[in-house]
Every structure is written in C-alpha cells, then in structure tokens.
Write a protein that holds these residues in place. Structure first.
Motif, PDB file in Angstrom:
ATOM      1  N   GLU A 179      -6.623  -9.929  49.982  1.00 10.59           N
ATOM      2  CA  GLU A 179      -5.669  -9.019  49.340  1.00 10.59           C
ATOM      3  C   GLU A 179      -6.356  -8.229  48.219  1.00 10.59           C
ATOM      4  OE1 GLU A 179      -2.128  -6.974  48.676  1.00 10.59           O
ATOM      5  OE2 GLU A 179      -2.879  -8.089  50.397  1.00 10.59           O
ATOM      6  N   TYR A 180      -7.220  -8.883  47.464  1.00  8.25           N
ATOM      7  CA  TYR A 180      -7.971  -8.174  46.424  1.00  8.25           C
ATOM      8  C   TYR A 180      -8.819  -7.063  47.051  1.00  8.25           C
ATOM      9  CZ  TYR A 180     -11.651  -7.045  43.135  1.00  8.25           C
ATOM     10  OH  TYR A 180     -12.531  -6.360  42.351  1.00  8.25           O
ATOM     11  N   VAL A 181      -9.508  -7.375  48.148  1.00  9.79           N
ATOM     12  CA  VAL A 181     -10.354  -6.381  48.813  1.00  9.79           C
ATOM     13  C   VAL A 181      -9.504  -5.195  49.260  1.00  9.79           C
ATOM     14  CG1 VAL A 181     -11.779  -5.930  50.865  1.00  9.79           C
ATOM     15  CG2 VAL A 181     -12.163  -8.001  49.495  1.00  9.79           C
ATOM     16  N   ARG A 182      -8.376  -5.469  49.864  1.00 13.95           N
ATOM     17  CA  ARG A 182      -7.487  -4.382  50.314  1.00 13.95           C
ATOM     18  C   ARG A 182      -7.112  -3.461  49.161  1.00 13.95           C
ATOM     19  NH1 ARG A 182      -3.153  -3.655  52.311  1.00 13.95           N
ATOM     20  NH2 ARG A 182      -1.899  -4.955  50.974  1.00 13.95           N
ATOM     21  N   MET A 183      -6.663  -4.045  48.069  1.00 21.15           N
ATOM     22  CA  MET A 183      -6.214  -3.237  46.940  1.00 21.15           C
ATOM     23  C   MET A 183      -7.389  -2.535  46.249  1.00 21.15           C
ATOM     24  SD  MET A 183      -3.068  -3.435  47.303  1.00 21.15           S
ATOM     25  CE  MET A 183      -2.569  -2.493  45.886  1.00 21.15           C
ATOM     26  N   ALA A 184      -8.527  -3.205  46.193  1.00 22.80           N
ATOM     27  CA  ALA A 184      -9.711  -2.616  45.564  1.00 22.80           C
ATOM     28  C   ALA A 184     -10.192  -1.392  46.345  1.00 22.80           C
ATOM     29  CB  ALA A 184     -10.815  -3.661  45.451  1.00 22.80           C
ATOM     30  N   VAL A 185     -10.125  -1.469  47.665  1.00 25.12           N
ATOM     31  CA  VAL A 185     -10.518  -0.320  48.491  1.00 25.12           C
ATOM     32  C   VAL A 185      -9.609   0.867  48.196  1.00 25.12           C
ATOM     33  CG1 VAL A 185     -10.606   0.557  50.873  1.00 25.12           C
ATOM     34  CG2 VAL A 185     -11.587  -1.681  50.319  1.00 25.12           C
ATOM     35  N   LEU A 186      -8.327   0.606  48.067  1.00 29.68           N
ATOM     36  CA  LEU A 186      -7.390   1.691  47.756  1.00 29.68           C
ATOM     37  C   LEU A 186      -7.686   2.302  46.386  1.00 29.68           C
ATOM     38  CD1 LEU A 186      -4.184   0.025  49.217  1.00 29.68           C
ATOM     39  CD2 LEU A 186      -5.400   2.007  50.165  1.00 29.68           C
ATOM     40  N   GLU A 221     -13.640 -20.322  58.633  1.00 30.04           N
ATOM     41  CA  GLU A 221     -15.065 -20.012  58.513  1.00 30.04           C
ATOM     42  C   GLU A 221     -15.386 -18.660  59.155  1.00 30.04           C
ATOM     43  OE1 GLU A 221     -19.304 -22.090  59.754  1.00 30.04           O
ATOM     44  OE2 GLU A 221     -17.486 -23.294  59.714  1.00 30.04           O
ATOM     45  N   GLN A 222     -14.813 -18.412  60.336  1.00 26.77           N
ATOM     46  CA  GLN A 222     -15.036 -17.142  61.038  1.00 26.77           C
ATOM     47  C   GLN A 222     -14.417 -15.977  60.270  1.00 26.77           C
ATOM     48  OE1 GLN A 222     -13.350 -17.027  64.992  1.00 26.77           O
ATOM     49  NE2 GLN A 222     -14.010 -14.925  65.342  1.00 26.77           N
ATOM     50  N   ARG A 223     -13.234 -16.176  59.738  1.00 24.90           N
ATOM     51  CA  ARG A 223     -12.566 -15.103  58.991  1.00 24.90           C
ATOM     52  C   ARG A 223     -13.311 -14.795  57.690  1.00 24.90           C
ATOM     53  NH1 ARG A 223      -7.011 -17.020  57.913  1.00 24.90           N
ATOM     54  NH2 ARG A 223      -7.787 -19.060  58.495  1.00 24.90           N
ATOM     55  N   ALA A 224     -13.773 -15.839  57.010  1.00 25.84           N
ATOM     56  CA  ALA A 224     -14.510 -15.637  55.761  1.00 25.84           C
ATOM     57  C   ALA A 224     -15.830 -14.914  56.024  1.00 25.84           C
ATOM     58  CB  ALA A 224     -14.757 -16.977  55.073  1.00 25.84           C
ATOM     59  N   GLN A 225     -16.517 -15.292  57.087  1.00 23.83           N
ATOM     60  CA  GLN A 225     -17.776 -14.625  57.434  1.00 23.83           C
ATOM     61  C   GLN A 225     -17.518 -13.148  57.746  1.00 23.83           C
ATOM     62  OE1 GLN A 225     -19.806 -16.199  60.869  1.00 23.83           O
ATOM     63  NE2 GLN A 225     -21.676 -15.096  60.392  1.00 23.83           N
ATOM     64  N   ALA A 226     -16.454 -12.863  58.488  1.00 25.65           N
ATOM     65  CA  ALA A 226     -16.129 -11.473  58.830  1.00 25.65           C
ATOM     66  C   ALA A 226     -15.769 -10.670  57.573  1.00 25.65           C
ATOM     67  CB  ALA A 226     -14.980 -11.430  59.846  1.00 25.65           C
ATOM     68  N   LEU A 227     -15.064 -11.281  56.623  1.00 29.00           N
ATOM     69  CA  LEU A 227     -14.734 -10.579  55.389  1.00 29.00           C
ATOM     70  C   LEU A 227     -16.003 -10.275  54.598  1.00 29.00           C
ATOM     71  CD1 LEU A 227     -12.563  -9.384  53.544  1.00 29.00           C
ATOM     72  CD2 LEU A 227     -12.334 -11.661  52.489  1.00 29.00           C
ATOM     73  N   GLY A 228     -16.935 -11.204  54.591  1.00 25.56           N
ATOM     74  CA  GLY A 228     -18.226 -10.957  53.938  1.00 25.56           C
ATOM     75  C   GLY A 228     -18.969  -9.810  54.602  1.00 25.56           C
TER      76      GLY A 228
END
Length: 188
Positions: A162-169, A100-107
């Motif tokens: 992983e999608y976010v990482r690659m999308a940023v690149l 829950e904490q990790r998902a909130q931080a990713l958001g």
C-alpha cells in the motif's frame, strides 16, 4: 472495467513470459513502465512495445495477442496514474500466491521502477519526500525471500504494498511536466 482487470492479470503475463522464454519477470515490466510514466515520460504504443520487448528479453518476440495485452497494460497504468481516485494496481502475484513469491515480486517491481524512473531526465530537483520514496524503494528492492506464511508477514506485506502504491502516485503527481497540471499529493 473488464479491460483494466485483464491488463493486470499477473498469471496471464507470467504465462506470456514463460512462452517467450523470457529472462525478465512481469513485475519488473510493470515497475519499469510505472517508473517511466511517473517520471513524466510518455511513450507511443510502438515505442512501449520496443521497450517491453527488451525488458521481457525472450527467445521469441511477443505475438499479436501479447502486444495487445502489453498496450492494455500501458494504457491502464497511465489511466490509473492520471486518475485522481488513488487507484493504482501493481502487477504482482495474487493474494493466493505464497508470501515469499509476492514479496520477491514486489522487490523486483520496486527495483525496476527505480530503473525506469532514472531513465527520464527532469528539469527540476525532486522534493525531499520524493527522494525519500526512491530511497525506500531501493530498500524494498532488497527484500528478504525466506519469509514464512504468517499473519504478521501478511500484514507487513500489505502495508508495504500500500505504501508503494501511494508513493508512486506521489511521484507521478510531482514529476509531471507543467503542461500536465496535477494536484499535489502527499503521503502524510
């Protein structure tokens, strides 16, 4: 590489934010930075420290050790984005933290990325793929926070991260000024 890992120590940033009485969160700080850099902005260290101070929104200003850590975060993030090795670290809680904490931080990270990215003016329109990434980030920013600890949620989180990482690149590659030649990247 020790310097790089210190730059992405979420717990160290969380401690700094608490000591400064911050209104913001570490994931927001890094998301904003990555957004600006991905959109093509470059900040001198003094300018980045001013931006970071605003984002932290603390009752007190960062001390010398905190400023060094913030500069390390800036430099390490730019180095990772510029590197062709597709290695980008997101400043998020460790895998041991509750999902829950990790998902909130990713958001929070995605929402702040959009804010930082949006502050940088561009001469050319974004590709359809890049526009899709920004829309995906907006959806990720609306993440649920009532997730239970399950293998399915863990797998989903890791896939989205992983999608976010690659999308940023991809966005970084697409948005760099012509003088900074970058090979085009694709999510497919």
């Amino acid at each position: 590489m020790l310097r790089m890992s210190a730059a992405f120590d979420y717990d160290r940033f969380d401690q700094m934010f608490r000591q400064l009485g911050a209104a913001g969160f570490p994931a927001e700080l890094h998301g904003h930075l990555a957004g600006r850099l991905s959109a093509g902005a470059r900040l001198e260290h003094a300018g980045w420290l001013d931006v970071a101070r605003e984002l932290i929104d603390g009752r007190s200003a960062p001390g010398e050790a905190d400023r060094v850590l913030l500069i390390q975060l800036h430099d390490a993030t730019l180095a990772q984005l510029s590197d062709s090795g597709f290695a980008l670290t997101l400043l998020l809680p460790s895998d041991e933290a509750p999902i829950e904490q990790r998902a909130q931080a990713l958001g929070q990270w995605c929402e702040a990325f959009l804010g930082g990215f949006g502050l940088v003016s561009r001469e050319q329109a974004l590709s359809e793929e890049a526009e899709g990434v920004l829309a995906d980030f907006a959806a990720i920013a609306q993440v649920q926070t009532d997730l239970d600890e399950s293998e399915a949620n863990e797998v989903d989180f890791m896939e989205v991260m992983e999608y976010v990482r690659m999308a940023v690149l991809l966005l970084f590659s697409e948005c760099q000024p012509a003088g900074r030649d970058q090979p085009p990247a694709s999510l497919h």
